[in-house]
Design a protein around this motif. Structure first.
Motif, PDB file in Angstrom:
ATOM      1  N   THR A  10       0.850  -1.191   0.000  1.00  0.00           N
ATOM      2  CA  THR A  10       0.000   0.000   0.000  1.00  0.00           C
ATOM      3  C   THR A  10       0.886   1.241   0.000  1.00  0.00           C
ATOM      4  OG1 THR A  10      -1.695  -1.171   1.259  1.00  0.00           O
ATOM      5  CG2 THR A  10      -1.818   1.242   1.252  1.00  0.00           C
ATOM      6  N   LEU A  11       0.540   2.184  -0.848  1.00  0.00           N
ATOM      7  CA  LEU A  11       1.200   3.487  -0.885  1.00  0.00           C
ATOM      8  C   LEU A  11       0.308   4.438  -0.099  1.00  0.00           C
ATOM      9  CD1 LEU A  11       2.046   3.453  -4.685  1.00  0.00           C
ATOM     10  CD2 LEU A  11       3.628   3.039  -2.794  1.00  0.00           C
ATOM     11  N   LEU A  12       0.717   4.767   1.118  1.00  0.00           N
ATOM     12  CA  LEU A  12      -0.073   5.612   2.001  1.00  0.00           C
ATOM     13  C   LEU A  12       0.447   7.042   1.921  1.00  0.00           C
ATOM     14  CD1 LEU A  12      -2.191   6.053   4.188  1.00  0.00           C
ATOM     15  CD2 LEU A  12      -0.503   5.269   5.871  1.00  0.00           C
ATOM     16  N   GLN A  13      -0.389   7.935   1.418  1.00  0.00           N
ATOM     17  CA  GLN A  13      -0.006   9.335   1.199  1.00  0.00           C
ATOM     18  C   GLN A  13      -0.715  10.232   2.195  1.00  0.00           C
ATOM     19  OE1 GLN A  13      -0.910  10.790  -2.742  1.00  0.00           O
ATOM     20  NE2 GLN A  13      -0.686  12.917  -2.140  1.00  0.00           N
ATOM     21  N   PHE A  14       0.061  11.045   2.916  1.00  0.00           N
ATOM     22  CA  PHE A  14      -0.495  12.085   3.777  1.00  0.00           C
ATOM     23  C   PHE A  14      -0.420  13.402   3.013  1.00  0.00           C
ATOM     24  CE2 PHE A  14       0.518   8.846   6.822  1.00  0.00           C
ATOM     25  CZ  PHE A  14      -0.531   8.919   7.722  1.00  0.00           C
ATOM     26  N   VAL A  28       1.099  10.536  -9.438  1.00  0.00           N
ATOM     27  CA  VAL A  28       2.162   9.532  -9.592  1.00  0.00           C
ATOM     28  C   VAL A  28       1.784   8.229  -8.890  1.00  0.00           C
ATOM     29  CG1 VAL A  28       4.540   8.959  -8.919  1.00  0.00           C
ATOM     30  CG2 VAL A  28       4.034  11.174  -9.951  1.00  0.00           C
ATOM     31  N   LEU A  29       1.337   8.321  -7.647  1.00  0.00           N
ATOM     32  CA  LEU A  29       1.006   7.109  -6.896  1.00  0.00           C
ATOM     33  C   LEU A  29      -0.205   6.393  -7.492  1.00  0.00           C
ATOM     34  CD1 LEU A  29       1.587   8.228  -3.198  1.00  0.00           C
ATOM     35  CD2 LEU A  29       3.204   7.200  -4.807  1.00  0.00           C
ATOM     36  N   GLY A  30      -1.153   7.156  -8.004  1.00  0.00           N
ATOM     37  CA  GLY A  30      -2.309   6.558  -8.671  1.00  0.00           C
ATOM     38  C   GLY A  30      -1.894   5.791  -9.910  1.00  0.00           C
ATOM     39  N   GLU A  31      -0.996   6.375 -10.700  1.00  0.00           N
ATOM     40  CA  GLU A  31      -0.499   5.695 -11.906  1.00  0.00           C
ATOM     41  C   GLU A  31       0.219   4.404 -11.540  1.00  0.00           C
ATOM     42  OE1 GLU A  31       1.949   8.485 -14.021  1.00  0.00           O
ATOM     43  OE2 GLU A  31       0.261   9.809 -14.477  1.00  0.00           O
ATOM     44  N   VAL A  32       1.084   4.472 -10.547  1.00  0.00           N
ATOM     45  CA  VAL A  32       1.850   3.291 -10.144  1.00  0.00           C
ATOM     46  C   VAL A  32       0.921   2.204  -9.606  1.00  0.00           C
ATOM     47  CG1 VAL A  32       3.580   2.396  -8.532  1.00  0.00           C
ATOM     48  CG2 VAL A  32       3.998   4.546  -9.740  1.00  0.00           C
ATOM     49  N   SER A  33      -0.056   2.584  -8.794  1.00  0.00           N
ATOM     50  CA  SER A  33      -0.957   1.572  -8.227  1.00  0.00           C
ATOM     51  C   SER A  33      -1.795   0.897  -9.312  1.00  0.00           C
ATOM     52  CB  SER A  33      -1.851   2.170  -7.138  1.00  0.00           C
ATOM     53  OG  SER A  33      -2.780   3.076  -7.678  1.00  0.00           O
ATOM     54  N   MET A  35      -0.613   0.374 -12.335  1.00  0.00           N
ATOM     55  CA  MET A  35       0.349  -0.412 -13.114  1.00  0.00           C
ATOM     56  C   MET A  35       0.745  -1.716 -12.428  1.00  0.00           C
ATOM     57  SD  MET A  35       3.094   2.506 -14.377  1.00  0.00           S
ATOM     58  CE  MET A  35       4.402   1.356 -14.098  1.00  0.00           C
ATOM     59  N   VAL A  36       0.797  -1.721 -11.106  1.00  0.00           N
ATOM     60  CA  VAL A  36       1.340  -2.852 -10.362  1.00  0.00           C
ATOM     61  C   VAL A  36       0.194  -3.578  -9.647  1.00  0.00           C
ATOM     62  CG1 VAL A  36       3.014  -3.573  -8.615  1.00  0.00           C
ATOM     63  CG2 VAL A  36       3.480  -1.553 -10.027  1.00  0.00           C
ATOM     64  N   ASP A  37      -0.032  -4.823 -10.024  1.00  0.00           N
ATOM     65  CA  ASP A  37      -1.097  -5.615  -9.411  1.00  0.00           C
ATOM     66  C   ASP A  37      -0.877  -5.774  -7.919  1.00  0.00           C
ATOM     67  OD1 ASP A  37      -2.460  -6.029 -11.786  1.00  0.00           O
ATOM     68  OD2 ASP A  37      -1.436  -7.923 -12.221  1.00  0.00           O
ATOM     69  N   LYS A  83       8.240   8.754 -10.212  1.00  0.00           N
ATOM     70  CA  LYS A  83       7.660   7.451 -10.505  1.00  0.00           C
ATOM     71  C   LYS A  83       8.692   6.319 -10.437  1.00  0.00           C
ATOM     72  CE  LYS A  83       4.447   6.924 -13.750  1.00  0.00           C
ATOM     73  NZ  LYS A  83       3.819   6.688 -15.077  1.00  0.00           N
ATOM     74  N   PRO A  84       9.893   6.468 -11.030  1.00  0.00           N
ATOM     75  CA  PRO A  84      10.873   5.375 -10.938  1.00  0.00           C
ATOM     76  C   PRO A  84      11.269   5.037  -9.500  1.00  0.00           C
ATOM     77  CG  PRO A  84      11.550   6.970 -12.603  1.00  0.00           C
ATOM     78  CD  PRO A  84      10.386   7.567 -11.873  1.00  0.00           C
ATOM     79  N   ASP A  85      11.309   6.047  -8.632  1.00  0.00           N
ATOM     80  CA  ASP A  85      11.656   5.806  -7.231  1.00  0.00           C
ATOM     81  C   ASP A  85      10.555   5.016  -6.516  1.00  0.00           C
ATOM     82  OD1 ASP A  85      14.035   7.192  -7.618  1.00  0.00           O
ATOM     83  OD2 ASP A  85      13.167   9.096  -6.941  1.00  0.00           O
ATOM     84  N   VAL A  86       9.314   5.316  -6.827  1.00  0.00           N
ATOM     85  CA  VAL A  86       8.189   4.593  -6.226  1.00  0.00           C
ATOM     86  C   VAL A  86       8.213   3.138  -6.682  1.00  0.00           C
ATOM     87  CG1 VAL A  86       5.675   4.434  -6.050  1.00  0.00           C
ATOM     88  CG2 VAL A  86       6.785   6.677  -6.061  1.00  0.00           C
ATOM     89  N   ILE A  87       8.439   2.920  -7.969  1.00  0.00           N
ATOM     90  CA  ILE A  87       8.487   1.559  -8.511  1.00  0.00           C
ATOM     91  C   ILE A  87       9.642   0.786  -7.886  1.00  0.00           C
ATOM     92  CG2 ILE A  87       8.888   0.217 -10.610  1.00  0.00           C
ATOM     93  CD1 ILE A  87       7.331   2.504 -12.090  1.00  0.00           C
TER      94      ILE A  87
END
Length: 95
Positions: A10-14, A28-33, A35-37, A83-87
């Motif tokens: 889970t990517l938890l954003q405050f 960015v987090l929406g795109e990554v989530s 993309m990644v199952d 985005k690359p750092d999140v991935i």
């Protein structure tokens, strides 16, 4: 927290209401989530969750916590992520 955790992570954003980097982080987090199952993106308003903010020592927005499948914090970052750092951070969690 009041939200479903991701099956794998889970990517938890405050965020806060008038935070421009928070909007970019949401994107960015929406795109990554998407993309990644098995990865969920949960965004919380820091002002509405002050108890959690204090407990997790969130001192600025945006702050992103990467939670594993069990909901444990495994990574954290303040500021708008790339985005690359999140991935890459998810790659360390999802093995």
């Amino acid at each position: 927290m009041g939200a479903e955790l991701g099956e794998k992570a889970t990517l938890l954003q405050f965020s806060s209401a008038f935070c421009a980097p928070c909007r970019a982080t949401r994107r960015v987090l929406g795109e990554v989530s998407r993309m990644v199952d098995g990865v969920a993106h949960v965004e919380l308003d820091a002002e509405a969750h002050l108890d959690l903010v204090r407990r997790l020592n969130v001192v600025r927005t945006p702050t992103v916590l990467v939670l594993d499948a069990a909901g444990r914090v495994v990574r954290r970052a303040a500021g708008a992520p790339r985005k690359p750092d999140v991935i890459a951070a998810l790659g360390e969690v999802i093995t």
